[in-house]
Design a protein around this motif. Structure first.
Motif, PDB file in Angstrom:
ATOM      1  N   SER A 105      -3.343  -4.672  37.029  1.00 25.21           N
ATOM      2  CA  SER A 105      -2.626  -3.483  36.593  1.00 25.21           C
ATOM      3  C   SER A 105      -3.599  -2.330  36.338  1.00 25.21           C
ATOM      4  CB  SER A 105      -1.860  -3.790  35.302  1.00 25.21           C
ATOM      5  OG  SER A 105      -1.385  -2.598  34.714  1.00 25.21           O
ATOM      6  N   PRO A 106      -3.197  -1.103  36.669  1.00 25.09           N
ATOM      7  CA  PRO A 106      -4.048   0.048  36.323  1.00 25.09           C
ATOM      8  C   PRO A 106      -4.225   0.207  34.814  1.00 25.09           C
ATOM      9  CG  PRO A 106      -1.880   0.766  37.131  1.00 25.09           C
ATOM     10  CD  PRO A 106      -1.988  -0.697  37.402  1.00 25.09           C
ATOM     11  N   ASN A 107      -3.371  -0.451  34.029  1.00 25.85           N
ATOM     12  CA  ASN A 107      -3.503  -0.394  32.567  1.00 25.85           C
ATOM     13  C   ASN A 107      -4.380  -1.503  32.001  1.00 25.85           C
ATOM     14  OD1 ASN A 107      -1.872   1.861  32.376  1.00 25.85           O
ATOM     15  ND2 ASN A 107      -0.005   0.693  32.013  1.00 25.85           N
ATOM     16  N   SER A 108      -4.874  -2.378  32.862  1.00 32.63           N
ATOM     17  CA  SER A 108      -5.654  -3.524  32.361  1.00 32.63           C
ATOM     18  C   SER A 108      -7.004  -3.109  31.791  1.00 32.63           C
ATOM     19  CB  SER A 108      -5.839  -4.573  33.456  1.00 32.63           C
ATOM     20  OG  SER A 108      -6.613  -4.050  34.526  1.00 32.63           O
ATOM     21  N   TYR A 109      -7.424  -1.866  32.055  1.00 30.69           N
ATOM     22  CA  TYR A 109      -8.682  -1.394  31.464  1.00 30.69           C
ATOM     23  C   TYR A 109      -8.598  -1.375  29.948  1.00 30.69           C
ATOM     24  CZ  TYR A 109      -6.748   3.181  30.262  1.00 30.69           C
ATOM     25  OH  TYR A 109      -6.010   4.198  29.686  1.00 30.69           O
ATOM     26  N   MET A 110      -7.371  -1.328  29.399  1.00 34.19           N
ATOM     27  CA  MET A 110      -7.192  -1.296  27.942  1.00 34.19           C
ATOM     28  C   MET A 110      -7.307  -2.679  27.309  1.00 34.19           C
ATOM     29  SD  MET A 110      -4.097   1.510  27.541  1.00 34.19           S
ATOM     30  CE  MET A 110      -3.045   0.897  28.858  1.00 34.19           C
ATOM     31  N   ILE A 111      -7.443  -3.702  28.133  1.00 36.57           N
ATOM     32  CA  ILE A 111      -7.539  -5.082  27.658  1.00 36.57           C
ATOM     33  C   ILE A 111      -8.970  -5.580  27.847  1.00 36.57           C
ATOM     34  CG2 ILE A 111      -6.535  -7.396  27.795  1.00 36.57           C
ATOM     35  CD1 ILE A 111      -4.482  -5.121  27.201  1.00 36.57           C
ATOM     36  N   PRO A 112      -9.675  -5.979  26.788  1.00 36.38           N
ATOM     37  CA  PRO A 112     -11.048  -6.468  26.925  1.00 36.38           C
ATOM     38  C   PRO A 112     -11.140  -7.637  27.914  1.00 36.38           C
ATOM     39  CG  PRO A 112     -10.521  -6.099  24.620  1.00 36.38           C
ATOM     40  CD  PRO A 112      -9.238  -5.938  25.378  1.00 36.38           C
ATOM     41  N   ASN A 113     -12.288  -7.762  28.547  1.00 33.14           N
ATOM     42  CA  ASN A 113     -12.466  -8.759  29.609  1.00 33.14           C
ATOM     43  C   ASN A 113     -12.180 -10.189  29.157  1.00 33.14           C
ATOM     44  OD1 ASN A 113     -13.168  -6.831  31.494  1.00 33.14           O
ATOM     45  ND2 ASN A 113     -15.364  -7.000  31.099  1.00 33.14           N
ATOM     46  N   TRP A 122      -3.707 -13.449  35.435  1.00 32.88           N
ATOM     47  CA  TRP A 122      -2.958 -13.218  34.199  1.00 32.88           C
ATOM     48  C   TRP A 122      -3.677 -12.165  33.374  1.00 32.88           C
ATOM     49  CZ3 TRP A 122      -5.790 -14.029  29.785  1.00 32.88           C
ATOM     50  CH2 TRP A 122      -6.929 -14.854  29.921  1.00 32.88           C
ATOM     51  N   THR A 123      -2.938 -11.496  32.516  1.00 33.47           N
ATOM     52  CA  THR A 123      -3.522 -10.522  31.594  1.00 33.47           C
ATOM     53  C   THR A 123      -2.966 -10.786  30.210  1.00 33.47           C
ATOM     54  OG1 THR A 123      -3.525  -8.909  33.410  1.00 33.47           O
ATOM     55  CG2 THR A 123      -3.968  -8.079  31.188  1.00 33.47           C
ATOM     56  N   GLY A 124      -3.844 -10.826  29.214  1.00 31.85           N
ATOM     57  CA  GLY A 124      -3.442 -11.172  27.860  1.00 31.85           C
ATOM     58  C   GLY A 124      -2.737 -10.029  27.137  1.00 31.85           C
ATOM     59  N   ILE A 125      -1.714 -10.401  26.354  1.00 26.47           N
ATOM     60  CA  ILE A 125      -0.990  -9.394  25.561  1.00 26.47           C
ATOM     61  C   ILE A 125      -1.056  -9.687  24.058  1.00 26.47           C
ATOM     62  CG2 ILE A 125       0.546  -8.573  27.374  1.00 26.47           C
ATOM     63  CD1 ILE A 125       2.644 -10.590  26.454  1.00 26.47           C
ATOM     64  N   TYR A 126      -1.429 -10.919  23.666  1.00 26.85           N
ATOM     65  CA  TYR A 126      -1.585 -11.237  22.246  1.00 26.85           C
ATOM     66  C   TYR A 126      -2.436 -12.498  22.104  1.00 26.85           C
ATOM     67  CZ  TYR A 126       2.201 -14.588  23.194  1.00 26.85           C
ATOM     68  OH  TYR A 126       2.960 -15.599  23.726  1.00 26.85           O
ATOM     69  N   ILE A 127      -2.862 -12.770  20.868  1.00 23.52           N
ATOM     70  CA  ILE A 127      -3.693 -13.940  20.563  1.00 23.52           C
ATOM     71  C   ILE A 127      -3.089 -14.646  19.357  1.00 23.52           C
ATOM     72  CG2 ILE A 127      -6.035 -14.738  20.007  1.00 23.52           C
ATOM     73  CD1 ILE A 127      -6.727 -11.649  20.837  1.00 23.52           C
ATOM     74  N   GLY A 128      -3.069 -15.980  19.398  1.00 25.47           N
ATOM     75  CA  GLY A 128      -2.573 -16.768  18.267  1.00 25.47           C
ATOM     76  C   GLY A 128      -3.500 -17.939  17.992  1.00 25.47           C
ATOM     77  N   TYR A 129      -3.680 -18.284  16.708  1.00 29.64           N
ATOM     78  CA  TYR A 129      -4.606 -19.332  16.297  1.00 29.64           C
ATOM     79  C   TYR A 129      -3.873 -20.585  15.841  1.00 29.64           C
ATOM     80  CZ  TYR A 129      -7.521 -15.130  15.995  1.00 29.64           C
ATOM     81  OH  TYR A 129      -8.163 -13.950  16.280  1.00 29.64           O
ATOM     82  N   LEU A 130      -4.347 -21.742  16.282  1.00 25.62           N
ATOM     83  CA  LEU A 130      -3.751 -23.011  15.864  1.00 25.62           C
ATOM     84  C   LEU A 130      -4.122 -23.347  14.423  1.00 25.62           C
ATOM     85  CD1 LEU A 130      -4.213 -25.703  18.678  1.00 25.62           C
ATOM     86  CD2 LEU A 130      -2.062 -24.770  17.794  1.00 25.62           C
ATOM     87  N   GLY A 131      -3.179 -23.945  13.712  1.00 23.75           N
ATOM     88  CA  GLY A 131      -3.477 -24.395  12.359  1.00 23.75           C
ATOM     89  C   GLY A 131      -2.423 -25.340  11.836  1.00 23.75           C
ATOM     90  N   PHE A 132      -2.555 -25.719  10.579  1.00 19.67           N
ATOM     91  CA  PHE A 132      -1.629 -26.657   9.934  1.00 19.67           C
ATOM     92  C   PHE A 132      -0.677 -25.904   9.013  1.00 19.67           C
ATOM     93  CE2 PHE A 132      -5.596 -29.586   9.771  1.00 19.67           C
ATOM     94  CZ  PHE A 132      -5.512 -29.814  11.144  1.00 19.67           C
ATOM     95  N   ILE A 133       0.549 -26.370   8.964  1.00 17.69           N
ATOM     96  CA  ILE A 133       1.530 -25.895   7.992  1.00 17.69           C
ATOM     97  C   ILE A 133       1.980 -27.096   7.171  1.00 17.69           C
ATOM     98  CG2 ILE A 133       3.355 -26.099   9.759  1.00 17.69           C
ATOM     99  CD1 ILE A 133       4.950 -24.007   8.212  1.00 17.69           C
ATOM    100  N   LEU A 276       1.306  -3.873  28.898  1.00 17.75           N
ATOM    101  CA  LEU A 276      -0.084  -3.772  28.452  1.00 17.75           C
ATOM    102  C   LEU A 276      -0.341  -2.532  27.600  1.00 17.75           C
ATOM    103  CD1 LEU A 276      -1.920  -4.806  31.761  1.00 17.75           C
ATOM    104  CD2 LEU A 276      -1.096  -6.260  29.904  1.00 17.75           C
ATOM    105  N   THR A 277       0.648  -1.671  27.483  1.00 22.30           N
ATOM    106  CA  THR A 277       0.447  -0.432  26.741  1.00 22.30           C
ATOM    107  C   THR A 277       0.463  -0.662  25.228  1.00 22.30           C
ATOM    108  OG1 THR A 277       2.823   0.097  26.675  1.00 22.30           O
ATOM    109  CG2 THR A 277       1.557   0.898  28.581  1.00 22.30           C
ATOM    110  N   THR A 294      -3.989  -7.467  22.073  1.00 21.54           N
ATOM    111  CA  THR A 294      -5.152  -7.400  22.959  1.00 21.54           C
ATOM    112  C   THR A 294      -5.525  -5.980  23.362  1.00 21.54           C
ATOM    113  OG1 THR A 294      -3.750  -7.693  24.919  1.00 21.54           O
ATOM    114  CG2 THR A 294      -4.693  -9.688  23.929  1.00 21.54           C
ATOM    115  N   ASN A 295      -4.555  -5.060  23.388  1.00 20.99           N
ATOM    116  CA  ASN A 295      -4.859  -3.674  23.747  1.00 20.99           C
ATOM    117  C   ASN A 295      -5.755  -3.070  22.668  1.00 20.99           C
ATOM    118  OD1 ASN A 295      -4.625  -0.731  23.812  1.00 20.99           O
ATOM    119  ND2 ASN A 295      -2.975  -1.007  25.299  1.00 20.99           N
TER     120      ASN A 295
END
Length: 336
Positions: A105-113, A122-133, A276-277, A294-295
């Protein structure tokens, strides 16, 4: 009279042609998305995308593993155009099977490598961390300490009181499997998972469900992405607590991609560009989604800040994606 009849027929044919063209245009403009993020976020995204572009869009929400299975069956006649949300390693598995069309995407420059594939798979849009509840009341009533590392889950007091998602259907669950194997090595990791299986009271189809089950007091401990736990707390599940395992944990990069040989390719590219915006990514927190974004211009929700310094392993997404089918089969064979 004959001339009038011929004119009438020509007129009706002309009207029919115009209507057909309009219907065809309408069909071409309708975009179908398979979504693996939470349903409320998918609804909001589709609403806003339609407003901004005028492209009619609908979505079907499934867990990552379910979508992978669905597009395998639809490979020769792909029904949807975009896969929106879900763990990046599952997208890599799909690409290995010829199910993803790379798109930079021309907007992928806004997403770190580190949050996108260099070839546009694929292009990332969010990050989530595993853990215990954990259910706080259950811990207190049974005089049990909160587990702080993976090995703690094997303690006798947790037998029959752990709920996990199922790796066959859930991207969250496969992230758990791949995290353990990368953290401990394959032999020891599978041995650990075999022991952990004896502790599990229920495997759920979706990675979102363990938190709800624990919040309702139907199990003492669950494993999920911690941003889900933040959401449950805000929805009224006050009797829960969470922690990231101190010996290291994995994480997801929620991705977006275009499906191979999909219909409406131009519209699909427009959706990926939009997703990606800054504006698109920030929509999630308005409907209770608390992932890190990720943006680099987007403001992530403040709620996950307390978990940003957790001990993350060097999670290898490419390895996890390419070994997904093999590891899931080993996991399933182990349980038989």
């Amino acid at each position: 009279m004959r001339k009038l009849y011929i004119l009438l027929v020509c007129f009706l044919i002309g009207i029919s042609t115009i209507l057909h063209k309009n219907n065809t245009s309408s069909e071409e403009e309708r975009l179908t998305i398979y979504a693996s993020l939470m349903e409320e976020q998918a609804i909001k995204a589709v609403e806003e995308f339609e407003k901004e572009t005028g492209i009619k869009t609908n979505f079907i929400r499934r867990s990552s593993g379910e979508i992978l299975e669905k597009i395998r069956k639809e490979k020769e006649n792909m029904k949807a155009s975009v896969w929106y949300g879900g763990t990046a390693d599952t997208f890599i598995s799909a690409y290995e099977e010829g199910l993803i069309e790379p798109y930079k995407s021309p907007n992928s420059y806004m997403i770190p490598n580190e949050y996108k594939d260099e070839n546009g798979i694929w292009t990332g849009i969010y990050i989530g961390y595993l853990g215990f509840i954990a259910n706080e009341r259950w811990l207190k009533e049974n005089n049990i300490d909160m587990p702080n590392c993976w090995e703690d889950l094997l303690k006798p007091e947790f037998e029959g009181n752990i709920v996990l998602p199922n790796p066959s259907s859930s991207g969250t669950a496969y992230t758990i499997v791949a995290t353990i194997v990368q953290l401990m090595g394959e032999e020891k990791g599978l041995e650990f998972l075999n022991k952990l299986d004896k502790q599990v009271v229920q495997y759920t189809k979706s990675g979102l469900t363990p938190g709800i089950v624990v919040g309702l007091g139907e199990a003492g401990i669950g494993v999920t992405f911690l941003n889900n736990v933040i959401r449950y707390e805000k929805e009224g599940y006050k009797n829960i607590e969470m922690v990231a395992p101190k010996d290291g944990t994995g994480y997801e990069i929620g991705a977006v991609a275009i499906l191979k040989d999909a219909p409406n390719m131009n519209e699909a590219k427009k959706f990926v560009d939009w997703s990606l915006t800054k504006r698109a990514q920030e929509l999630g927190k308005s409907v209770g989604s608390y992932q890190v974004l990720t943006n680099y211009k987007a403001a992530s929700p403040k709620e996950p800040e307390f978990i940003k310094d957790i001990n993350l392993i060097k999670y290898d997404f490419k390895w996890a994606g390419k070994n997904r089918k093999r590891l899931i089969k080993k996991f399933e064979d182990m349980r038989d």
